[in-house]
Design an enzyme around this catalytic site. Structure first.
Site, PDB file in Angstrom:
ATOM      1  N   TYR A 148      -5.369 -13.248  -9.068  1.00  0.00           N
ATOM      2  CA  TYR A 148      -4.501 -12.297  -8.357  1.00  0.00           C
ATOM      3  C   TYR A 148      -3.475 -13.051  -7.495  1.00  0.00           C
ATOM      4  CZ  TYR A 148      -2.985  -8.806  -4.945  1.00  0.00           C
ATOM      5  OH  TYR A 148      -2.243  -8.005  -4.135  1.00  0.00           O
ATOM      6  N   ARG A 155       5.236 -13.023  -8.796  1.00  0.00           N
ATOM      7  CA  ARG A 155       5.940 -11.794  -8.403  1.00  0.00           C
ATOM      8  C   ARG A 155       6.847 -12.065  -7.207  1.00  0.00           C
ATOM      9  NH1 ARG A 155       2.562  -6.422  -6.745  1.00  0.00           N
ATOM     10  NH2 ARG A 155       1.430  -7.972  -5.525  1.00  0.00           N
ATOM     11  N   TYR A 208       0.803 -10.272   4.995  1.00  0.00           N
ATOM     12  CA  TYR A 208      -0.553 -10.820   4.990  1.00  0.00           C
ATOM     13  C   TYR A 208      -0.514 -12.309   5.299  1.00  0.00           C
ATOM     14  CZ  TYR A 208      -2.913  -6.816   2.623  1.00  0.00           C
ATOM     15  OH  TYR A 208      -3.454  -5.598   2.288  1.00  0.00           O
ATOM     16  N   ARG A 221       3.170   0.401   1.355  1.00  0.00           N
ATOM     17  CA  ARG A 221       1.967   1.254   1.286  1.00  0.00           C
ATOM     18  C   ARG A 221       2.240   2.578   0.588  1.00  0.00           C
ATOM     19  NH1 ARG A 221      -2.070  -2.244   1.665  1.00  0.00           N
ATOM     20  NH2 ARG A 221      -1.811  -3.606   3.471  1.00  0.00           N
ATOM     21  N   GLU A 328     -10.582   1.677  -5.085  1.00  0.00           N
ATOM     22  CA  GLU A 328      -9.168   1.781  -4.691  1.00  0.00           C
ATOM     23  C   GLU A 328      -8.654   3.131  -5.197  1.00  0.00           C
ATOM     24  OE1 GLU A 328      -6.728  -1.811  -4.732  1.00  0.00           O
ATOM     25  OE2 GLU A 328      -5.232  -0.698  -5.881  1.00  0.00           O
TER      26      GLU A 328
HETATM   27  C1  3EB Z   1      -4.400  -4.246  -0.576  1.00  0.00           C
HETATM   28  O1  3EB Z   1      -4.136  -3.293   0.160  1.00  0.00           O
HETATM   29  C2  3EB Z   1      -5.264  -3.898  -1.748  1.00  0.00           C
HETATM   30  O2  3EB Z   1      -0.661  -6.385  -5.228  1.00  0.00           O
HETATM   31  O3  3EB Z   1       0.591  -4.716  -5.862  1.00  0.00           O
HETATM   32  C3  3EB Z   1      -3.107  -2.473  -3.379  1.00  0.00           C
HETATM   33  C4  3EB Z   1      -1.887  -2.021  -3.888  1.00  0.00           C
HETATM   34  C5  3EB Z   1      -3.441  -3.808  -3.517  1.00  0.00           C
HETATM   35  C6  3EB Z   1      -1.012  -2.900  -4.524  1.00  0.00           C
HETATM   36  C7  3EB Z   1      -0.411  -5.173  -5.290  1.00  0.00           C
HETATM   37  C8  3EB Z   1      -2.559  -4.679  -4.152  1.00  0.00           C
HETATM   38  C9  3EB Z   1      -1.353  -4.233  -4.652  1.00  0.00           C
HETATM   39  O4  3EB Z   1      -4.026  -5.407  -0.363  1.00  0.00           O
HETATM   40  C10 3EB Z   1      -4.746  -4.341  -3.032  1.00  0.00           C
END
Ligand code: 3EB
Length: 338
Positions: A148, A155, A208, A221, A328
């Protein structure tokens, strides 16, 4: 709200992808199933989610008012109407050699997004609204880095190269692990920007810290997108993350409750930005990813209380992008604008 607003999005049975789909206004679809079916609809952009379906309809379809263009460019298959373009690109990692600095998956991710951005520019739909990413063995590690995280590097580099790292162009997204097959990316893009929505309970993913990988994930989000007469809320994959920490390790029901709390906070945030009425949990349609199929009944019972027993919800088995996350939820809703 659902019946009047159901034009763009529907969950459908397998048979809807026989023949020419539901006529020429279907912009594209995704299909959940462990194998790619022998017959596909010619010219219909179709994403194959190679995962076991646990409950609900296998096909998720997106509709336009009419199809203005059907095309194929740079490996992207797409259809659009006057307002929205739906596209799919699927790249086999085996086609990439990797090198000292990039794994094949990183290269595939970077190329897929580079190609997607070229199509958006060429077709006149520059604004990416919503993306669905699927890759094999998402939590597996090669060359010392979780897959990932490799994908995130590719990306992120593609967003950077396209000048798309500024917050206003970061789309809503999901990224899940499936049993195998190519890197598969489907997307919706608009002629006008969608408005990104962040969640006050969660750190923005593009911020992050480095403990989650060398390059941050590029998604918002949620996104609010305006079409003529209606507004769509696209809710990204939402997991049991508070701040940037995964919470409730090993407890799928507690993780589901945390997801509901995250969704409530996100809908409140979206409701502050809409011109229409507030968004509510019980108007969402959703796709739910469960890591362990045996957790499905408990997750479903918990979610039914929040979304309502009649909500259109599809459950499938897939791996969430952090090894400690078990569930999820991604979702969407639509409001008529008067
Ligand atoms: C998170 O909140 C959980 O990498 O496109 C959720 C939605 C998550 C999209 C992405 C990853 C992605 O980090 C994982």
């Amino acid at each position: 709200m659902r019946p009047e607003c159901g034009r763009l999005h529907r969950f459908l049975p397998e048979a809807s992808l026989a023949g020419d789909g539901e006529g020429p206004a279907m912009l594209g679809a995704s299909r959940v199933g462990q194998q790619v079916p022998a017959d596909s609809v010619p010219g219909l952009p179709t994403q194959h989610i190679l995962a076991p379906l646990l409950d609900g309809a296998p096909v998720e379809a997106w509709f336009g008012r009419s199809v203005c263009r059907v095309g194929q460019a740079h490996g992207v298959s797409f259809r659009c109407d006057g307002e929205l373009l739906f596209g799919v690109i699927e790249l086999a990692e085996a086609a990439f050699a990797g090198d000292a600095v990039a794994t094949p998956l990183q290269q595939a991710g970077q190329q897929a997004y580079g190609s997607l951005f070229r199509v958006l520019a060429e077709e006149g739909f520059p604004h990416l609204w919503r993306v669905w990413n699927y890759l094999g063995d998402i939590n597996g590690e090669t060359m010392g880095l979780e897959r990932y995280r490799q994908f995130n590097i590719g990306r992120h580099l593609a967003f950077e190269a396209a000048g798309r790292l500024d917050m206003d162009s970061i789309p809503a997204a999901s990224a899940l692990g499936v049993a195998g097959g190519p890197l598969s990316i489907a997307f919706l893009a608009g002629r006008v920007p969608a408005q990104p929505v962040e969640n006050p309970r969660q750190m923005s993913a593009y911020r992050y810290p480095a403990e989650y990988g060398p390059r941050s994930p590029t998604f918002s989000r949620a996104a609010l997108g305006r079409l003529s007469g209606e507004e769509w809320l696209f809710v990204s994959g939402t997991a049991s993350i508070v701040g940037h920490h995964s919470v409730h390790h090993g407890d799928p029901v507690a993780q589901t409750r945390e997801i509901v709390a995250n969704l409530e906070a996100l809908l409140a945030e979206a409701s502050r930005r809409t011109d229409g009425p507030a968004y509510r949990l019980d108007e969402l349609s959703a796709r739910v990813y469960v890591r362990h199929p045996e957790d499905y009944p408990a997750v479903r019972a918990e979610l039914a209380g929040a979304l309502g027993a009649a909500a259109p919800v599809v459950y499938l088995q897939a791996d969430v992008c952090r090894a400690d996350l078990l569930v999820e939820v991604e979702a969407q809703a639509c409001h008529l604008l008067t």
